[in-house]
Motif scaffolding. Structure first.
Motif, PDB file in Angstrom:
ATOM      1  N   ALA A 212       0.867  -1.180   0.000  1.00  0.00           N
ATOM      2  CA  ALA A 212       0.000   0.000   0.000  1.00  0.00           C
ATOM      3  C   ALA A 212       0.903   1.229   0.000  1.00  0.00           C
ATOM      4  O   ALA A 212       1.806   1.329  -0.819  1.00  0.00           O
ATOM      5  N   THR A 213       0.660   2.157   0.931  1.00  0.00           N
ATOM      6  CA  THR A 213       1.550   3.314   1.063  1.00  0.00           C
ATOM      7  C   THR A 213       2.978   2.840   1.294  1.00  0.00           C
ATOM      8  O   THR A 213       3.937   3.381   0.751  1.00  0.00           O
ATOM      9  N   GLY A 214       3.117   1.815   2.129  1.00  0.00           N
ATOM     10  CA  GLY A 214       4.402   1.143   2.355  1.00  0.00           C
ATOM     11  C   GLY A 214       4.275  -0.314   1.981  1.00  0.00           C
ATOM     12  O   GLY A 214       3.256  -0.751   1.436  1.00  0.00           O
ATOM     13  N   THR A 215       5.304  -1.097   2.297  1.00  0.00           N
ATOM     14  CA  THR A 215       5.262  -2.526   1.968  1.00  0.00           C
ATOM     15  C   THR A 215       6.005  -3.336   3.026  1.00  0.00           C
ATOM     16  O   THR A 215       6.939  -2.845   3.669  1.00  0.00           O
ATOM     17  N   ASN A 216       5.570  -4.571   3.215  1.00  0.00           N
ATOM     18  CA  ASN A 216       6.202  -5.484   4.165  1.00  0.00           C
ATOM     19  C   ASN A 216       5.723  -6.895   3.849  1.00  0.00           C
ATOM     20  O   ASN A 216       4.796  -7.074   3.050  1.00  0.00           O
ATOM     21  N   ALA A 217       6.359  -7.889   4.465  1.00  0.00           N
ATOM     22  CA  ALA A 217       5.968  -9.281   4.244  1.00  0.00           C
ATOM     23  C   ALA A 217       6.263 -10.124   5.471  1.00  0.00           C
ATOM     24  O   ALA A 217       7.118  -9.784   6.290  1.00  0.00           O
ATOM     25  N   ALA A 218       5.548 -11.235   5.590  1.00  0.00           N
ATOM     26  CA  ALA A 218       5.774 -12.226   6.637  1.00  0.00           C
ATOM     27  C   ALA A 218       5.768 -13.604   6.007  1.00  0.00           C
ATOM     28  O   ALA A 218       5.066 -13.839   5.020  1.00  0.00           O
ATOM     29  N   TYR A 219       6.562 -14.517   6.560  1.00  0.00           N
ATOM     30  CA  TYR A 219       6.615 -15.888   6.048  1.00  0.00           C
ATOM     31  C   TYR A 219       6.978 -16.834   7.189  1.00  0.00           C
ATOM     32  O   TYR A 219       7.222 -16.393   8.325  1.00  0.00           O
ATOM     33  N   ILE A 220       7.002 -18.133   6.895  1.00  0.00           N
ATOM     34  CA  ILE A 220       7.298 -19.150   7.914  1.00  0.00           C
ATOM     35  C   ILE A 220       8.741 -19.611   7.734  1.00  0.00           C
ATOM     36  O   ILE A 220       9.160 -19.986   6.633  1.00  0.00           O
ATOM     37  N   GLU A 221       9.493 -19.586   8.836  1.00  0.00           N
ATOM     38  CA  GLU A 221      10.902 -19.962   8.792  1.00  0.00           C
ATOM     39  C   GLU A 221      11.179 -21.098   9.770  1.00  0.00           C
ATOM     40  O   GLU A 221      10.485 -21.242  10.787  1.00  0.00           O
ATOM     41  N   PHE A 406      -1.893  -3.397  -4.723  1.00  0.00           N
ATOM     42  CA  PHE A 406      -2.234  -4.708  -5.294  1.00  0.00           C
ATOM     43  C   PHE A 406      -3.706  -4.774  -5.665  1.00  0.00           C
ATOM     44  O   PHE A 406      -4.073  -5.311  -6.706  1.00  0.00           O
ATOM     45  N   GLU A 407      -4.554  -4.203  -4.816  1.00  0.00           N
ATOM     46  CA  GLU A 407      -6.003  -4.313  -5.033  1.00  0.00           C
ATOM     47  C   GLU A 407      -6.496  -3.430  -6.177  1.00  0.00           C
ATOM     48  O   GLU A 407      -7.329  -3.842  -6.980  1.00  0.00           O
ATOM     49  N   LYS A 408      -5.957  -2.209  -6.285  1.00  0.00           N
ATOM     50  CA  LYS A 408      -6.568  -1.221  -7.167  1.00  0.00           C
ATOM     51  C   LYS A 408      -5.731  -0.826  -8.377  1.00  0.00           C
ATOM     52  O   LYS A 408      -6.266  -0.254  -9.326  1.00  0.00           O
ATOM     53  N   HIS A 411      -3.959  -4.315 -13.451  1.00  0.00           N
ATOM     54  CA  HIS A 411      -3.101  -5.387 -13.968  1.00  0.00           C
ATOM     55  C   HIS A 411      -1.887  -5.696 -13.071  1.00  0.00           C
ATOM     56  O   HIS A 411      -0.970  -6.380 -13.496  1.00  0.00           O
ATOM     57  N   PHE A 412      -1.868  -5.176 -11.826  1.00  0.00           N
ATOM     58  CA  PHE A 412      -0.685  -5.379 -10.984  1.00  0.00           C
ATOM     59  C   PHE A 412      -0.470  -6.860 -10.688  1.00  0.00           C
ATOM     60  O   PHE A 412       0.647  -7.365 -10.752  1.00  0.00           O
ATOM     61  N   SER A 413      -1.564  -7.560 -10.384  1.00  0.00           N
ATOM     62  CA  SER A 413      -1.462  -8.988 -10.084  1.00  0.00           C
ATOM     63  C   SER A 413      -0.916  -9.753 -11.294  1.00  0.00           C
ATOM     64  O   SER A 413      -0.031 -10.609 -11.163  1.00  0.00           O
ATOM     65  N   ARG A 414      -1.442  -9.437 -12.485  1.00  0.00           N
ATOM     66  CA  ARG A 414      -0.978 -10.117 -13.697  1.00  0.00           C
ATOM     67  C   ARG A 414       0.499  -9.818 -13.961  1.00  0.00           C
ATOM     68  O   ARG A 414       1.269 -10.721 -14.315  1.00  0.00           O
ATOM     69  N   GLU A 435      -3.343 -13.899  -4.183  1.00  0.00           N
ATOM     70  CA  GLU A 435      -4.730 -13.627  -3.814  1.00  0.00           C
ATOM     71  C   GLU A 435      -4.822 -12.369  -2.969  1.00  0.00           C
ATOM     72  O   GLU A 435      -3.930 -12.083  -2.159  1.00  0.00           O
ATOM     73  N   LEU A 436      -5.903 -11.631  -3.175  1.00  0.00           N
ATOM     74  CA  LEU A 436      -6.148 -10.434  -2.379  1.00  0.00           C
ATOM     75  C   LEU A 436      -6.539 -10.842  -0.964  1.00  0.00           C
ATOM     76  O   LEU A 436      -7.480 -11.608  -0.761  1.00  0.00           O
ATOM     77  N   ALA A 437      -5.786 -10.358  -0.003  1.00  0.00           N
ATOM     78  CA  ALA A 437      -6.092 -10.602   1.410  1.00  0.00           C
ATOM     79  C   ALA A 437      -6.696  -9.332   1.991  1.00  0.00           C
ATOM     80  O   ALA A 437      -6.404  -8.233   1.532  1.00  0.00           O
ATOM     81  N   ARG A 438      -7.525  -9.494   2.999  1.00  0.00           N
ATOM     82  CA  ARG A 438      -8.198  -8.320   3.565  1.00  0.00           C
ATOM     83  C   ARG A 438      -8.082  -8.263   5.080  1.00  0.00           C
ATOM     84  O   ARG A 438      -8.235  -9.267   5.765  1.00  0.00           O
ATOM     85  N   ASP A 439      -7.814  -7.100   5.573  1.00  0.00           N
ATOM     86  CA  ASP A 439      -7.894  -6.759   6.988  1.00  0.00           C
ATOM     87  C   ASP A 439      -7.098  -7.685   7.906  1.00  0.00           C
ATOM     88  O   ASP A 439      -7.650  -8.350   8.774  1.00  0.00           O
TER      89      ASP A 439
END
Length: 458
Positions: A212-221, A406-408, A411-414, A435-439
């Motif tokens: 969104a305004t910024g970006t971040n990620a989480a994953y399993i390690e 990503f949502e708006k 073609h960003f997803s493609r 996939e679009l995740a919400r909230d």
């Protein structure tokens, strides 16, 4: 001459395969470095204390609060099983008086807001404690899934008797003063919440991303890889990567416009990856490139090299304008003319000007998608063989992505998927779903409270 200057500018934003691979490799190195670093300035790869994801089958009622700089959201989240949730949510503005008052007044008010929510949903609590998850958009030093000491808050907050104290204690003391049987079971980051909440809906989810305004990620390690974690023994853990703080000039394909954005930012040399891809900065890249080309008479020649005042303001060209322009696929690109007329008071664009603006916007949007895909690829490679199996063509891996870009953004997803295919190869990419995740803020916090309550945290 004019054409070559324009093309030269646009070409700076077009990434080669080698440049994309350098981003994958560079971010992978930083992910590994973040697992073991003792440098207090390196905030990446933060343990979440959550050791498993939901299955989507869990049921029950859990509460959540999401506290940001402007509003407090409270939510009662009914987990219905089969990946279904029912949510009752209320939003309350945090007044300036509250922001600069006592900690006791703030946490009394939070308790009152939750009491209002419970009245709305007519919960008969009986003698049972209600478990709550907290998304707290301020710095804390987290020491367990449900404990963390409050650090400097910022965002206009100046609460007395709060700094250095445990957030769980501050909240629960407020609940006791208001006779609310609520237990803080989890304190989370919104990115971790995005991963957990989308995993409930789609159990193949292994990565959560905010864009969104910024970006971040989480994953399993693998827990054994996280040498900076000193808590109770566990097999695996969700990490908050803070990839927004990653990115080094030696491997990022920065243009002179990227360097200019970095130079005038609050902390130059920090969050360099985020400054190239996120919603706050994409529009500014367009503006800086346009200003440069206008001055060199490579676009909008009717302006005779003079940049209108409306285009001279930092961050004046919103990423929303890029979305508007890319939404218009017609040969005339009338949306370009509309944006410049209504938002900047600039009229008289030629057909060639409109095409060139579209091409510039498209190149910057594509670069953002390719770089986020490169970052996701680094996470997929890092998790491969454990939570992810890239070489099993029967195993789907989902990346849940929350956020306006990503949502708006058209073609960003493609565009991301095409870049993932280029990086991973067709076979591996065919098993990845975006996939679009919400909230992740409220639903994610409630779900983490549920996971923690059922032993899925340390």
């Amino acid at each position: 001459m004019t054409i070559s200057k324009f093309q030269e500018t646009v070409n700076q934003f077009v990434l080669s395969k080698d440049q994309v691979q350098k981003i994958v490799d560079g971010l992978t190195e930083e992910l590994v470095e973040g697992l073991s670093t003792s440098d207090p300035k390196n905030i990446t790869q933060q343990p979440s204390y959550i050791t498993r994801l939901p299955t989507g089958k869990e049921t029950g009622l859990y509460l959540a609060i999401d506290m940001g700089g402007t509003n407090l959201r409270t939510a009662a989240v009914h987990l219905l099983g089969d990946g279904q949730v029912g949510v009752t949510m209320e939003k309350h503005e945090i007044t300036q008086e509250l922001k600069t008052g006592t900690g006791e007044a703030m946490f009394n008010w939070i308790a009152d807001c939750l009491a209002s929510l419970l009245k709305t949903v007519a919960v008969d609590m009986g003698n049972t404690d209600l478990h709550m998850g907290v998304t707290f958009s301020f710095a804390i030093h987290q020491t367990a899934i449900n404990r963390g000491n409050v650090l400097a808050m910022g965002k206009g907050f100046d609460l007395s008797d709060v700094l250095g104290k445990d957030l769980k204690d501050l909240l629960e003391d407020g609940f006791k003063r208001k006779n609310l049987p609520i237990v803080v079971s989890a304190i989370i980051n919104d990115t971790v919440g995005t991963l957990v909440s989308h995993a409930y809906v789609s159990p193949s989810t292994k990565i959560g991303v905010i864009l969104a305004t910024g970006t971040n990620a989480a994953y399993i390690e693998r827990a054994s890889e996280v040498s900076k974690y000193n808590g109770p023994e566990c097999d695996q853990m969700i990490l908050n990567t803070e990839w927004d703080a990653m990115g080094k000039a030696e491997y990022l394909p920065q243009t002179k416009y990227d360097k200019e954005i970095d130079a005038v930012s609050l902390v130059p040399g920090f969050q360099e990856f985020e400054k190239m891809v996120s919603g706050l900065y994409m529009g500014e890249l367009v503006r800086l490139a346009l200003v440069d080309m206008i001055e060199q008479k490579a676009i909008f020649e009717f302006l005779e090299g003079k940049v209108p005042e409306s285009l001279q303001t930092r961050l004046a060209f919103k990423t929303l304008f890029m979305s508007t322009i890319e939404s218009d696929n017609s040969a005339e690109h009338i949306a370009v003319e509309r944006v410049f007329k209504t938002s900047f008071g600039i009229e008289g664009l030629t057909a060639e000007d409109r095409i060139r603006v579209f091409d510039l916007v498209h190149a910057i949007g594509l670069r953002s998608a390719a770089m986020v895909a490169a970052a996701c690829s680094a996470l997929l490679y890092k998790a491969n063989g454990r939570s992810v199996n890239l070489d099993d063509t029967h195993e789907i891996t989902t990346i849940g992505i929350d956020g306006s870009v990503f949502e708006k953004y058209p073609h960003f997803s493609r565009s991301m998927m095409e870049a993932l295919t280029d990086i991973l190869g067709e076979d591996r990419a065919s098993c990845i779903r975006l996939e679009l995740a919400r909230d992740g803020g409220c639903i994610g916090a409630a779900l983490v409270a549920m996971v923690s309550h059922h032993g899925g945290a340390v």
